[in-house]
Design a protein around this motif. Structure first.
Motif, PDB file in Angstrom:
ATOM      1  N   ASP A   1       0.857  -1.168   0.000  1.00  0.00           N
ATOM      2  CA  ASP A   1       0.000   0.000   0.000  1.00  0.00           C
ATOM      3  C   ASP A   1       0.901   1.228   0.000  1.00  0.00           C
ATOM      4  OD1 ASP A   1      -1.777   2.052   1.013  1.00  0.00           O
ATOM      5  OD2 ASP A   1      -3.141   0.379   1.468  1.00  0.00           O
ATOM      6  N   LEU A   2       0.498   2.295  -0.701  1.00  0.00           N
ATOM      7  CA  LEU A   2       1.398   3.457  -0.812  1.00  0.00           C
ATOM      8  C   LEU A   2       1.639   4.170   0.517  1.00  0.00           C
ATOM      9  CD1 LEU A   2       0.388   4.830  -4.315  1.00  0.00           C
ATOM     10  CD2 LEU A   2       2.443   3.540  -3.702  1.00  0.00           C
ATOM     11  N   ASP A   3       0.866   3.860   1.553  1.00  0.00           N
ATOM     12  CA  ASP A   3       1.131   4.406   2.894  1.00  0.00           C
ATOM     13  C   ASP A   3       2.363   3.752   3.499  1.00  0.00           C
ATOM     14  OD1 ASP A   3      -1.162   5.789   2.595  1.00  0.00           O
ATOM     15  OD2 ASP A   3      -2.406   4.413   3.778  1.00  0.00           O
ATOM     16  N   ASP A   4       2.763   2.597   2.971  1.00  0.00           N
ATOM     17  CA  ASP A   4       3.922   1.865   3.486  1.00  0.00           C
ATOM     18  C   ASP A   4       5.182   2.417   2.783  1.00  0.00           C
ATOM     19  OD1 ASP A   4       4.525  -1.277   4.688  1.00  0.00           O
ATOM     20  OD2 ASP A   4       5.968  -0.394   3.281  1.00  0.00           O
ATOM     21  N   LYS A   5       6.157   2.877   3.620  1.00  0.00           N
ATOM     22  CA  LYS A   5       7.329   3.572   3.058  1.00  0.00           C
ATOM     23  C   LYS A   5       8.105   2.695   2.055  1.00  0.00           C
ATOM     24  CE  LYS A   5      11.292   5.504   4.905  1.00  0.00           C
ATOM     25  NZ  LYS A   5      12.085   5.206   6.021  1.00  0.00           N
ATOM     26  N   GLU A   6       8.377   1.436   2.459  1.00  0.00           N
ATOM     27  CA  GLU A   6       9.163   0.537   1.595  1.00  0.00           C
ATOM     28  C   GLU A   6       8.405   0.216   0.300  1.00  0.00           C
ATOM     29  OE1 GLU A   6       9.390  -0.018   4.964  1.00  0.00           O
ATOM     30  OE2 GLU A   6      11.522   0.573   5.016  1.00  0.00           O
ATOM     31  N   TYR A   7       7.107  -0.041   0.438  1.00  0.00           N
ATOM     32  CA  TYR A   7       6.337  -0.374  -0.763  1.00  0.00           C
ATOM     33  C   TYR A   7       6.282   0.822  -1.722  1.00  0.00           C
ATOM     34  CZ  TYR A   7       2.763  -1.829  -3.998  1.00  0.00           C
ATOM     35  OH  TYR A   7       2.092  -2.134  -5.157  1.00  0.00           O
ATOM     36  N   LYS A   8       6.129   2.032  -1.128  1.00  0.00           N
ATOM     37  CA  LYS A   8       6.111   3.260  -1.957  1.00  0.00           C
ATOM     38  C   LYS A   8       7.426   3.373  -2.750  1.00  0.00           C
ATOM     39  CE  LYS A   8       5.086   8.211  -1.167  1.00  0.00           C
ATOM     40  NZ  LYS A   8       4.687   8.675  -2.344  1.00  0.00           N
ATOM     41  N   MET A   9       8.541   3.037  -2.066  1.00  0.00           N
ATOM     42  CA  MET A   9       9.845   3.080  -2.762  1.00  0.00           C
ATOM     43  C   MET A   9       9.901   2.049  -3.882  1.00  0.00           C
ATOM     44  SD  MET A   9      12.666   3.736   0.183  1.00  0.00           S
ATOM     45  CE  MET A   9      14.055   4.168  -0.834  1.00  0.00           C
ATOM     46  N   TRP A  10       9.323   0.873  -3.630  1.00  0.00           N
ATOM     47  CA  TRP A  10       9.284  -0.181  -4.660  1.00  0.00           C
ATOM     48  C   TRP A  10       8.588   0.316  -5.916  1.00  0.00           C
ATOM     49  CZ3 TRP A  10      11.476  -4.345  -6.369  1.00  0.00           C
ATOM     50  CH2 TRP A  10      10.799  -5.236  -7.199  1.00  0.00           C
ATOM     51  N   VAL A  11       7.504   1.115  -5.718  1.00  0.00           N
ATOM     52  CA  VAL A  11       6.730   1.599  -6.861  1.00  0.00           C
ATOM     53  C   VAL A  11       7.405   2.815  -7.503  1.00  0.00           C
ATOM     54  CG1 VAL A  11       4.458   2.507  -7.568  1.00  0.00           C
ATOM     55  CG2 VAL A  11       4.590   0.717  -5.847  1.00  0.00           C
ATOM     56  N   GLU A  12       7.992   3.693  -6.626  1.00  0.00           N
ATOM     57  CA  GLU A  12       8.448   4.991  -7.156  1.00  0.00           C
ATOM     58  C   GLU A  12       9.959   5.187  -7.219  1.00  0.00           C
ATOM     59  OE1 GLU A  12       6.378   7.777  -4.688  1.00  0.00           O
ATOM     60  OE2 GLU A  12       4.414   7.202  -5.494  1.00  0.00           O
ATOM     61  N   ASN A  13      10.707   4.466  -6.407  1.00  0.00           N
ATOM     62  CA  ASN A  13      12.151   4.719  -6.349  1.00  0.00           C
ATOM     63  C   ASN A  13      12.926   3.426  -6.059  1.00  0.00           C
ATOM     64  OD1 ASN A  13      14.739   5.678  -5.839  1.00  0.00           O
ATOM     65  ND2 ASN A  13      14.216   6.558  -3.839  1.00  0.00           N
ATOM     66  N   ARG A  14      12.945   2.534  -7.023  1.00  0.00           N
ATOM     67  CA  ARG A  14      13.576   1.222  -6.827  1.00  0.00           C
ATOM     68  C   ARG A  14      15.066   1.328  -6.547  1.00  0.00           C
ATOM     69  NH1 ARG A  14      10.164  -2.820 -10.621  1.00  0.00           N
ATOM     70  NH2 ARG A  14       8.291  -2.250  -9.509  1.00  0.00           N
ATOM     71  N   LYS A  15      15.731   2.240  -7.219  1.00  0.00           N
ATOM     72  CA  LYS A  15      17.186   2.366  -7.039  1.00  0.00           C
ATOM     73  C   LYS A  15      17.501   2.695  -5.588  1.00  0.00           C
ATOM     74  CE  LYS A  15      19.143   2.869 -11.489  1.00  0.00           C
ATOM     75  NZ  LYS A  15      18.791   3.693 -12.644  1.00  0.00           N
TER      76      LYS A  15
END
Ligand code: ATP
Ligand code: MG
Length: 341
Positions: free
Chosen positions: A287-301
């Protein structure tokens, strides 16, 4: 014609004969090879994401499992169950698992050991829980064998194949990389089979993956499993069920109303693989509220610099990208195909 000439003439005929025979033989094998290739091509083109091909997997799949033919299923169950009846010589050795669901016991009769899981039975529209109906139809080396069940009032007891190494979650800490990879490969084999039978598991996690003494992985616990093929047609599912950290966005996030079956399990396989390799979970909720998951979607590097991720090489990250694809229609369903229809 002299004797010598006849002899030479005959010899030539024999040589030509052998040569022709050889040519016909070769032609026959070439034509056969051609037909074989054509057959393979046709198979490749007509197969759908319901039968993903992980390569080198023995195909144990038969027709989709069914909820309707339970008359014969009940009869078969009754016959098998006579051998496993608790009264007929089985003794309780110890508790293998315990929780809100009920208990799992280890039972022994002479040298034979089985596991018995007793749970409160939830009636369904078909009159009984579909867990046993689904599980009893499964037959694959990487799926836990359900021998039979016994129902007394609202308690149902499952007599199961016993796995002496218990579940993967309980020995994750000292799991070696080669075992982790082998367990993952076996998990995919089992999942491929389950999907080919029109069933989605929906609760794949290390706690539900049992291991035998020979390190064979067995997928267990069909408590949340359901049919995604009904009367030969693929259906979408709606129930928001599973274990939160293994659930994909389309099940977890409220704006998705319906979801396809198999991609849900492939997502869980991705989370399990990350856990087997790093002993961590990639995020708590997809869920985009989750910091790590948000990074997975938006900032993988950025995410790849974090603990866990930085231990994985490029090939393993690529595999995770395929399995943990946020869009279910783009997610991989087999090594070569995505789940799109
Ligand atoms: P939960 O809701 O916690 O997942 P459950 O109702 O799903 O529980 P199971 O997952 O089937 O129940 O079993 C709970 C635990 O019991 C497993 O995680 C495992 O440790 C143990 N267990 C279950 N079946 C077996 C078996 N056949 N052999 C060895 N251990 C088992
Ligand atoms: Mg379980």
């Amino acid at each position: 014609m002299s004797h010598v000439e006849i002899y030479v003439h005959d010899q030539t005929r024999v040589v030509v004969g052998i040569y022709c025979f050889k040519m016909i033989f070769q032609l026959f094998f070439a034509v056969r090879r051609c037909f074989q290739e054509m057959k393979n091509c046709r198979r490749e083109n007509t197969s759908t994401s319901r039968e993903p091909d992980f390569g080198g997997t023995e195909n144990f799949a038969s027709s989709p499992a069914t909820l309707t033919d339970y008359e014969s299923l009940l009869k078969k169950n009754e016959d098998t169950c006579k051998r496993y009846k608790f009264a007929s010589g089985w003794t309780k050795v110890r508790v293998l698992g315990e929780g809100g669901f009920g208990k799992v016991f280890l039972l022994r009769k002479k040298k034979t050991k089985i596991a018995r899981k007793c749970v409160l039975s939830q009636p369904t529209e078909y009159g009984f829980s579909s867990e046993k109906i689904i599980h009893i139809q499964m037959s694959h080396p990487n799926v836990l064998k359900l021998y039979c069940w016994e129902q007394k009032a609202n308690i149902v007891c499952f007599n199961l194949e016993y796995c002496s190494r218990g579940d993967i979650a309980s020995h994750l800490i000292d799991l070696e990389e080669k075992d982790a990879k082998s367990y993952f490969k076996q998990l995919l084999d089992g999942v491929t089979y389950i999907h080919a039978r029109g069933i989605v598991h929906r609760d794949l996690k290390p706690e539900n993956l049992l291991v035998t003494k020979d390190k064979v992985v067995k997928i267990s616990d069909f408590g949340l499993a359901d049919f995604f093929i009904v009367n030969g047609k693929e259906i979408r599912l709606t129930e928001k069920v599973g274990t939160e950290s293994y659930m994909p966005p389309e099940v977890l996030q409220s704006h998705w109303k319906r979801y396809q079956g198999p991609p849900v399990d492939l997502w869980a396989c991705g989370i399990i693989f990350f856990k087997l390799m790093t002993k961590r979970k990639p995020w708590s909720r997809a869920d985009l509220d989750d910091k790590e998951y948000k990074m997975w979607v938006e900032n993988r590097k950025g995410l790849y610099k974090k603990d866990g991720w930085k231990e994985l090489n490029k090939a393993l990250r690529t595999l995770l990208k395929l399995l943990l694809e946020p869009n279910p229609t783009q997610r991989i369903c087999g090594w070569r195909r995505v789940c799109r229809h």
